[in-house]
Design a protein around this motif. Structure first.
Motif, PDB file in Angstrom:
ATOM      1  N   CYS A  10      42.310  56.988  24.147  1.00 20.75           N
ATOM      2  CA  CYS A  10      42.449  58.454  24.118  1.00 20.75           C
ATOM      3  C   CYS A  10      42.863  58.988  25.489  1.00 20.75           C
ATOM      4  O   CYS A  10      42.338  58.569  26.520  1.00 20.75           O
ATOM      5  CB  CYS A  10      41.111  59.078  23.693  1.00 20.75           C
ATOM      6  SG  CYS A  10      41.116  60.879  23.641  1.00 20.75           S
ATOM      7  N   GLY A  14      43.766  66.775  23.165  1.00 22.85           N
ATOM      8  CA  GLY A  14      43.190  67.885  22.403  1.00 22.85           C
ATOM      9  C   GLY A  14      43.892  68.185  21.093  1.00 22.85           C
ATOM     10  O   GLY A  14      43.567  69.176  20.440  1.00 22.85           O
ATOM     11  N   CYS A  16      43.836  66.424  18.184  1.00 15.98           N
ATOM     12  CA  CYS A  16      43.032  66.182  16.974  1.00 15.98           C
ATOM     13  C   CYS A  16      42.067  67.324  16.650  1.00 15.98           C
ATOM     14  O   CYS A  16      42.001  67.745  15.493  1.00 15.98           O
ATOM     15  CB  CYS A  16      42.331  64.830  17.020  1.00 15.98           C
ATOM     16  SG  CYS A  16      41.320  64.498  18.454  1.00 15.98           S
ATOM     17  N   PRO A  17      41.336  67.884  17.634  1.00 15.71           N
ATOM     18  CA  PRO A  17      40.484  69.013  17.260  1.00 15.71           C
ATOM     19  C   PRO A  17      41.277  70.270  16.890  1.00 15.71           C
ATOM     20  O   PRO A  17      40.784  71.124  16.159  1.00 15.71           O
ATOM     21  CB  PRO A  17      39.595  69.251  18.475  1.00 15.71           C
ATOM     22  CG  PRO A  17      40.221  68.522  19.587  1.00 15.71           C
ATOM     23  CD  PRO A  17      41.073  67.451  18.995  1.00 15.71           C
ATOM     24  N   PHE A  24      36.850  66.508  14.544  1.00 15.41           N
ATOM     25  CA  PHE A  24      37.087  66.108  15.926  1.00 15.41           C
ATOM     26  C   PHE A  24      36.704  67.201  16.902  1.00 15.41           C
ATOM     27  O   PHE A  24      36.844  68.386  16.617  1.00 15.41           O
ATOM     28  CB  PHE A  24      38.564  65.743  16.125  1.00 15.41           C
ATOM     29  CG  PHE A  24      39.010  64.613  15.252  1.00 15.41           C
ATOM     30  CD1 PHE A  24      38.718  63.298  15.587  1.00 15.41           C
ATOM     31  CD2 PHE A  24      39.707  64.852  14.076  1.00 15.41           C
ATOM     32  CE1 PHE A  24      39.113  62.247  14.771  1.00 15.41           C
ATOM     33  CE2 PHE A  24      40.106  63.816  13.259  1.00 15.41           C
ATOM     34  CZ  PHE A  24      39.807  62.500  13.602  1.00 15.41           C
ATOM     35  N   MET A  26      36.127  67.687  21.539  1.00 13.70           N
ATOM     36  CA  MET A  26      36.316  67.071  22.840  1.00 13.70           C
ATOM     37  C   MET A  26      34.938  66.802  23.448  1.00 13.70           C
ATOM     38  O   MET A  26      34.061  67.663  23.427  1.00 13.70           O
ATOM     39  CB  MET A  26      37.146  67.965  23.760  1.00 13.70           C
ATOM     40  CG  MET A  26      38.548  68.245  23.235  1.00 13.70           C
ATOM     41  SD  MET A  26      39.523  66.780  22.829  1.00 13.70           S
ATOM     42  CE  MET A  26      39.875  66.142  24.463  1.00 13.70           C
ATOM     43  N   ALA A  32      38.476  62.823  23.202  1.00 13.19           N
ATOM     44  CA  ALA A  32      38.092  63.240  21.853  1.00 13.19           C
ATOM     45  C   ALA A  32      36.911  62.425  21.349  1.00 13.19           C
ATOM     46  O   ALA A  32      36.683  61.290  21.768  1.00 13.19           O
ATOM     47  CB  ALA A  32      39.277  63.085  20.908  1.00 13.19           C
ATOM     48  N   CYS A  54      48.284  61.620  16.462  1.00 16.22           N
ATOM     49  CA  CYS A  54      47.762  61.208  17.775  1.00 16.22           C
ATOM     50  C   CYS A  54      48.868  60.485  18.540  1.00 16.22           C
ATOM     51  O   CYS A  54      49.407  59.480  18.064  1.00 16.22           O
ATOM     52  CB  CYS A  54      46.551  60.301  17.597  1.00 16.22           C
ATOM     53  SG  CYS A  54      45.893  59.703  19.179  1.00 16.22           S
TER      54      CYS A  54
END
Length: 62
Positions: A10, A14, A16-17, A24, A26, A32, A54
């Motif tokens: 990773c 940011g 994914c959230p 997901f 942080m 993440a 991603c």
């Protein structure tokens, strides 16, 4: 199904959230993290979308 984030891969972008905030988030280390709960059926498509988008392939949904 559950989501997993490889913290070694990773980069903390940011994404994914922003795609699936219910699964997901942080972490304090700037990377993440994934919820340790089963992904509800209604969120599986979003979680898989986060996995697909991603940039470093740090997410797995299985």
């Amino acid at each position: 199904m559950k989501a997993f984030v490889d913290k070694d891969t990773c980069i903390g972008c940011g994404l994914c959230p922003s795609i699936c905030p219910d699964i997901f988030d942080m972490d304090d280390d700037g990377k993440a993290k994934a919820s340790d709960k089963e992904i509800p059926d209604a969120l599986i498509d979003d979680a898989k979308d986060a996995e697909d988008q991603c940039p470093v392939n740090a997410i797995s949904v299985k």
